[in-house]
Design a protein around this motif. Structure first.
Motif, PDB file in Angstrom:
ATOM      1  N   GLN A   1     -36.369   5.764  -6.418  1.00  0.00           N
ATOM      2  CA  GLN A   1     -35.818   4.758  -7.321  1.00  0.00           C
ATOM      3  C   GLN A   1     -36.128   3.361  -6.789  1.00  0.00           C
ATOM      4  O   GLN A   1     -35.940   3.084  -5.605  1.00  0.00           O
ATOM      5  CB  GLN A   1     -34.305   4.945  -7.452  1.00  0.00           C
ATOM      6  N   ASN A   2     -36.612   2.474  -7.665  1.00  0.00           N
ATOM      7  CA  ASN A   2     -36.907   1.107  -7.230  1.00  0.00           C
ATOM      8  C   ASN A   2     -35.734   0.178  -7.545  1.00  0.00           C
ATOM      9  O   ASN A   2     -34.717   0.612  -8.099  1.00  0.00           O
ATOM     10  CB  ASN A   2     -38.220   0.613  -7.856  1.00  0.00           C
ATOM     11  N   ASP A   3     -35.886  -1.084  -7.182  1.00  0.00           N
ATOM     12  CA  ASP A   3     -34.774  -2.030  -7.312  1.00  0.00           C
ATOM     13  C   ASP A   3     -34.351  -2.239  -8.761  1.00  0.00           C
ATOM     14  O   ASP A   3     -33.211  -2.610  -9.036  1.00  0.00           O
ATOM     15  CB  ASP A   3     -35.159  -3.385  -6.701  1.00  0.00           C
ATOM     16  N   GLN A   4     -35.278  -1.997  -9.680  1.00  0.00           N
ATOM     17  CA  GLN A   4     -34.937  -2.166 -11.097  1.00  0.00           C
ATOM     18  C   GLN A   4     -34.307  -0.890 -11.676  1.00  0.00           C
ATOM     19  O   GLN A   4     -34.004  -0.833 -12.863  1.00  0.00           O
ATOM     20  CB  GLN A   4     -36.189  -2.521 -11.916  1.00  0.00           C
ATOM     21  N   GLY A   5     -34.145   0.124 -10.852  1.00  0.00           N
ATOM     22  CA  GLY A   5     -33.556   1.372 -11.334  1.00  0.00           C
ATOM     23  C   GLY A   5     -34.587   2.344 -11.878  1.00  0.00           C
ATOM     24  O   GLY A   5     -34.258   3.477 -12.211  1.00  0.00           O
TER      25      GLY A   5
END
Lengths: 380, 380
Positions: free
Chosen positions: A329-333
């Motif tokens: 999962q990245n920082d933007q979800g």
């Protein structure tokens, strides 16, 4: 390039196959792409299918077709198999081997990659994750899980509204699901009921919170019926109590000629116990359709399965080996695709996170809803 | 007007309720429309819900909502109940009673209508057909059946492609389905495979062609595996052999405190027998979701259920009594709605037509495909 499929067939495993196939074709660096029949046994038997010239039309159909197009298997590679397999791969000039499967398959890839390195054989091995059990380490979730969640959530919802409409006929309904030693598939039953329907959530019997014994389960369900007038309980087919006894019975009710032990279904066993205790109970067992249904397949799941297959092919061609493609999962979800060492996945089991289990041990938290609901796609 | 729902909840029984409700509202001749809670017991207990002012928005949601909105029941009316029920209906000035259900419900309507006539009580009774078992006489098919066909056909298809992909793991898969004494639901499994997939059709164990004994079933399946390498078998949950013994075991494996007998699941029992005989087998049991799933509900089924409910309300208001609305095929192949005497439906069971059963006794004919496929709607 040689591609294989292993373990239980799913609604999205062929999407991974097509993803890998098309990435290999697009690279222009792979002359011939073969599929092994029924997993690694297909190598030992030299049973291959040539996929190189599969038409675009067939590829588009297969992308959305459940089951395992190559045939699948559960053969456990022994140390004695390693040389024969690698010899066969050398004879067929295989440079890249991609294997779609769960933790057993990751173990196969790990062993073959290590042995090939010992032999100085130039061969890239990549693992592509696939399991409805969602129990692989090192990935946010596994292809197949979003679709089985969508299936089990809807199935449980049906059972709840049915039981709710006629508690005087059967106050208790068990839903027996897959999932092996982890509670991910069981937990999916709770996705059925959110918001103003949260009071209708099912009880979950999670392997991560094993019941002390059958009496504890009976007491739990009796309390639930006393409170709501009915109870729907999601139970894993291999549920064991805290002392390791199978809830379906502590001795197998059947042993086959190969020595495989068959425990009674916990759904059947618990239905009898509850009915004896004065609460009429029955059970459903969705079985293979849960991991196979194309009607219930999640579009998010299909897209991820394909992308993970494609990236594995690209990485193998770029020289990576002994890795599994995974979701992070990245920082933007959103989900990024990364590669993780396959040895960190092989034969390990990721249990349901503590943060996802409610304090009562029979429900899930909001964090689990946040984790799992996006996997079901735009129309859960 | 008083409306009730009885027997197993389905994906389309609420469509019949809304059809009846809106026809009554549209007539301008009914002042108040009540629903009875949990079937005819709701009259004995005077447990009613006022539906008269249900909003259009709620009606539109309910039209597509599975389960039984009023609550359902299986209470069997005794001769001693008739006067109390009719007295209660008189006190509440009920002029029209509509009852949505199967052959037991038709029997209730028949008894009440006859007794009301004996008492000179001015009260119209109409039955609205509903059963996934499709075993009602005097109607081409029953609301609920098209949706369960769509569910079971897809479920069976999933099981077949799963088994086909890994016959070396489990060569045999049983699918245990509902359907009581008739083979309609079992036959739906064969709708999965048509045209160039006809070779993949499942074996059907039909109550209309009972096996001599378990050995005959084992031999049949062994032959199938010898021929195709695998076998998927659809089996009714109450299958009996030719001498009337339950295939799940000829003695109940459990009797509850009320004296209800529970026979072992034929899917479980046959899986053990087959595995003992050297063919690994397992079973799935879709259970209530098969008759409840709104994802799998047939649009044709929903529309017919609503129309049959509406026509029953119109006929009751027009003075008809002791009738059931029914479907009759017209010369163009479409369905007309007619009214049939409820006594010709009450407690009778329509078995699967001989013309629909293949000569081998374990398959269906083209005539069955022609009969059933249109019921699944435009996207089977």
């Amino acid at each position: 390039m040689l591609i294989g499929q292993s373990g239980g067939a799913t609604a999205v495993i062929n999407a991974s196959l097509i993803g890998a196939l098309e990435a290999a074709l697009d690279s222009g660096k792979v002359g011939r792409i073969l599929g092994m029949r029924h997993g690694i046994e297909g190598v030992l038997k030299r049973d291959f299918i040539d996929l190189t010239s599969l038409s675009q039309e067939r590829r588009n159909l297969l992308r959305l077709t459940p089951s395992s197009a190559l045939g699948t298997g559960r053969y456990k590679v022994t140390p004695d198999d390693l040389d024969p397999i690698l010899d066969q791969l050398a004879r067929d000039d295989v440079r890249y081997l991609l294997y779609i499967g769960g933790n057993d398959s990751a173990d196969t890839v790990h062993k073959l990659a290590m042995h090939a390195a010992r032999r100085d054989q130039n061969l890239a091995f990549m693992s592509i994750p696939k399991t409805v059990d969602n129990d692989l380490a090192e990935t946010h979730h596994c292809p197949g899980y979003g679709s089985v969640c969508r299936y089990i959530a809807n199935f449980t919802r049906d059972a709840i509204y049915d039981t709710f409409a006629s508690p005087q006929l059967y106050a208790v309904k068990f839903i027996e699901v897959m999932g092996r030693d982890a509670g991910w598939v069981t937990a999916a039953g709770a996705l059925a009921m959110t918001g103003d329907e949260a009071d209708l959530a099912p009880l979950l019997l999670l392997p991560e919170r094993p019941p002390r014994d059958t009496d504890e389960i009976v007491a739990l369900i009796k309390d639930d019926v006393a409170r709501r007038g009915w109870s729907v309980v999601v139970v894993p087919e291999t549920l064991q109590d805290a002392s390791g006894r199978y809830v379906g019975g502590d001795t197998p009710n059947f042993v086959d000629s190969f020595g495989h032990e068959y425990y009674a279904s916990p759904g059947a066993a618990l239905s009898q116990v509850l009915t004896s205790a004065g609460l009429r109970a029955r059970y459903d067992k969705p079985g293979t359709s849960a991991r196979m249904s194309n009607v219930m397949a999640s579009s998010v799941d299909l897209a991820e399965a394909e992308a993970l297959g494609a990236e594995a092919a690209r990485l193998a061609i770029a020289g990576e080996t002994a890795k599994m493609t995974a979701l992070r999962q990245n920082d933007q979800g959103g989900m990024d695709i990364v590669a993780v060492p396959v040895e960190r996945v092989a034969n390990r089991v990721r249990l349901l996170d503590d943060a996802f289990i409610g304090v009562d041990g029979h429900s899930v938290t909001d964090a689990f809803h946040d984790y799992a609901l996006p996997l079901l796609g735009p129309d859960p």
